[in-house]
Scaffold this active site. Structure first.
Site, mmCIF file in Angstrom:
data_model
loop_
_atom_site.group_PDB
_atom_site.id
_atom_site.type_symbol
_atom_site.label_atom_id
_atom_site.label_comp_id
_atom_site.label_asym_id
_atom_site.label_seq_id
_atom_site.Cartn_x
_atom_site.Cartn_y
_atom_site.Cartn_z
ATOM 1 N N ASP A 87 -5.845 9.694 9.583
ATOM 2 C CA ASP A 87 -4.547 9.203 10.030
ATOM 3 C C ASP A 87 -4.080 9.917 11.285
ATOM 4 O OD1 ASP A 87 -3.636 7.198 8.050
ATOM 5 O OD2 ASP A 87 -3.986 8.849 6.662
ATOM 6 N N GLU A 141 0.869 -1.174 0.000
ATOM 7 C CA GLU A 141 0.000 0.000 0.000
ATOM 8 C C GLU A 141 0.899 1.215 0.000
ATOM 9 O OE1 GLU A 141 -2.788 1.213 3.193
ATOM 10 O OE2 GLU A 141 -3.449 -0.857 2.972
#
Lengths: 405, 276
Positions: free
Chosen positions: B60, B49
């Protein structure tokens, strides 16, 4: 403009939370169930007369609404053109319009069974309003504030603490309002079951833009009735400052379908629109997606968000509410701007002529009124939203004027 | 069959789950990032990824936001990330690559142009964090016609009513977010995962990978056994950050440190094999 104009400007948003192409729900799956829950709860609350009655009781007896509509006679004489009225939302409890939507949202949070409130704040006005409502309703309150803003807005930080709120200084990114909003959203997904996120402006994922607008529309609805009583007719022009755009949306919305009423949203031009240091997302930005909605954003060619600048911490945001983006594209509202210097001049003029020290946010609106009024005939009427008082700004203004306190 | 489907089929035959590793493109610079990327398959990453840097990564935690800001300072752009994928594909045509990012840089590049360029560069799937199924109508026609998988996050908050809708819009694999929260904060309990994965499997035949909060080899092995794969991101970003000098520049230790962390994870995932 080639697009056909809608026959009403007051039906938005659609079921997806869109105002034309703007708005929507651009959030991670972790947040999606939360905002759907808020939407369902708000739709149910809107239909409940008891909810509206309780909110209006608070507005009347706690906030002090309706706020007066003041004919600024000395300012009008000085400008030598249209009559200037101030909608005096700076007289609200907590000193700004923010409390209108905060009380609505706190009542909603209680209906939803939420037991904690979080909020983001830039200048601290929304944080103070949220901390105030949380004190009143005995709810723990956490306010996310950029570490830079914590430093430059100490009086409001202390007010929030006195009111019992916990302040979390946000150091990520540029440590200003945009980062405070990121952090509040992050905190929310980690505390989904008990926490309500009280957003301060008409931005964010659906339903926040419509919900905050609906609550703030009390400003425009009162103005309409007060103007009919005072002058027997509608005003010719409305002027309001635009950061996220909640005070402007609140004033404009009830007049959107009255074609004779022209509207001016005043963005912060900072050091000037020809410099990189401003907060004029509609004038100088382009559409993109941030904080859950599609709207005009200050961004670079690669879609990275750039920092806003304004002397007013409340206008210092790189985006704008999606309904403003839509009204901008349709041309229904004119979006103009005022620089830091123009706002400082207006701040002083208002203090001296009207005995009202305005916040730096409406000082931007007033700076545009000072340009507009002299160009209009004396029979015409301008209403400006004086959406906040200047107590919080006297330190900033003193510094800019070279006055040591 | 796509690279993603091929890889999961091969792993199933092998009787083990996948190790999916995340790194932020251009963190802390182009060359270091490409060197790590090229070393990942040999170190044991089964799927890769790649984070596409964005100034405001809302889902995040602080570690990945800092990585994104380092990457942007190093000159990361969407075009640069796609070039990096192309450079990887020159030496590896098997390992699936998924780009994970936020919508605004893609919008700025142009959605259709981005999907076309990503497919041409050798990208296999996209995770666009802030585009839920409700907002995907501008993206889906392009990913579908190009054979790019659109991988969806499923969260603990995704309820039974919503789950089928999210899964119907998913291809490639399902990314189960193990905790209600952001990347790199806390970890899920084994019990909550043991409950969640069968719940998802009732609605889909797709492989399910678990991410958010998986840090140690033991956690990765457990997740890869409970589901079809484990995604490790923040722990690797932290390992990388720990090797940087005071100005955030790479050191001689950067590439080997990250790759040896991947090796440790891969070894544990392989030991954790189920009978299959």
């Amino acid at each position: 403009m080639n697009k056909p104009l809608p026959n009403t400007y007051r039906q938005g948003p659609d079921s997806r939370g869109r105002f034309g192409p703007f708005g929507g729900r651009f959030v991670a799956e972790t947040l999606m169930p939360l905002i759907l829950e808020v939407e369902a709860a708000y739709e149910a609350a809107k239909k409940d007369p008891a909810f509206d009655a309780e909110w209006r009781r608070l507005l009347t007896h706690y906030v002090g609404r309706p706020s007066p509509l003041w004919f600024a006679e000395r300012l009008t004489e000085r400008l030598g053109g249209a009559k200037v009225y101030f909608k005096r939302d700076e007289l609200n409890h907590t000193g700004a319009h923010k409390i209108n939507a905060v009380l609505g949202q706190i009542l909603l949070a209680k209906r939803m069974g939420k037991t904690r409130i979080i909020a983001e704040t830039g200048a601290g006005q929304h944080g103070v309003a949220t901390a105030t409502a949380c004190a009143l309703f005995d709810l723990p309150c956490t306010v996310f504030m950029g570490a830079t803003d914590v430093e430059r807005q100490q009086p409001n930080v202390f007010r929030m603490k006195l009111l019992g709120a916990e302040i979390v200084p946000v150091t990520s990114g540029a440590a200003t309002l945009k980062d405070a909003m990121n952090e509040a959203l992050r905190h929310w997904v980690a505390h989904v079951t008990d926490t309500y996120y009280c957003i301060g402006t008409v931005a964010g994922p659906h339903p926040y833009p419509v919900m905050v607008r609906d609550f703030q529309s009390v400003i425009g609805a009162e103005t309409r009735a007060q103007m009919m009583a005072a002058e027997g007719r509608l005003p010719d022009a409305l002027v309001a400052a635009i950061g996220g755009g909640s005070n402007a949306m609140g004033l404009f919305f009830p007049f959107l379908d009255d074609p004779s009423v022209r509207m001016f949203g005043v963005e912060a031009a900072g050091h000037g629109l020809d410099t990189p240091e401003h907060a004029a997302s509609l004038s100088k930005g382009r559409p993109g997606v941030l904080h859950g909605n599609r709207t005009y954003l200050l961004q670079d060619a690669d879609g990275q968000i750039t920092e806003a600048h304004s002397i007013s911490a409340g206008l210092d945001y790189p985006g704008v509410g999606p309904e403003h983006a839509w009204l901008h594209d349709l041309g229904r509202v004119n979006y103009v701007s005022a620089t830091d210097t123009e706002a400082l001049d207006a701040f002083q003029l208002c203090s001296r002529l009207e005995g009202i020290i305005p916040a730096l946010e409406p000082a931007h609106a007033l700076a545009y009124v000072m340009k507009l009024a002299p160009t209009l005939p004396r029979e015409e009427i301008i209403v400006m939203n004086l959406c906040g008082r200047g107590d919080k700004d006297i330190f900033t203004v003193a510094r800019h004027l070279g006055f040591s306190m | 069959m796509s690279r993603i489907a091929t890889r999961f089929a091969a792993l199933k035959a092998e009787g083990r789950g996948a190790l999916v590793t995340y790194l932020q493109a251009f963190d802390p610079d182009h060359d270091t990032s490409l060197a790590i990327l090229r070393g990942l398959p040999e170190a044991g990453a089964d799927l890769i990824e790649i984070g596409v840097p964005f100034t405001d990564p809302m889902a995040d935690g602080p570690a990945i936001q800092k990585a994104a800001l380092r990457a942007l300072r190093a000159g990361a752009t969407v075009a640069g990330v796609l070039d990096m994928v192309r450079a990887f594909r020159a030496v590896d045509d098997q390992t699936p690559i998924v780009l994970m990012g936020y919508y605004n840089p893609i919008l700025a590049f142009g959605v259709e142009r981005f999907c076309g360029a990503a497919a041409t560069a050798g990208v296999d799937g996209l995770i666009i964090v802030d585009v839920p199924p409700e907002e995907a109508d501008e993206v889906e026609p392009h990913t579908r016609s190009l054979g790019l998988d659109l991988i969806r996050l499923v969260a603990p908050t995704t309820d039974e009513a919503r789950l089928p809708r999210v899964l119907a819009a998913t291809s490639g694999f399902v990314y189960y977010v193990a905790i209600a929260g952001i990347t790199g904060t806390r970890s899920a309990s084994s019990d909550s995962l043991a409950e969640a994965i069968p719940r998802i499997r009732r609605h889909t035949e797709l492989p399910v990978c678990i991410g958010f909060g998986i840090r140690s080899p033991a956690q990765a092995a457990e997740a890869a056994t409970l589901a079809d794969g484990a995604v490790v991101g923040t722990a690797l970003v932290d390992a990388l950050a720990g090797t940087l000098d005071a100005d955030g520049r790479a050191s001689a230790r950067t590439v080997p440190t990250v790759l040896s962390a991947v090796q440790a994870l891969a070894a544990a995932v392989r030991l954790g094999r189920t009978s299959g």
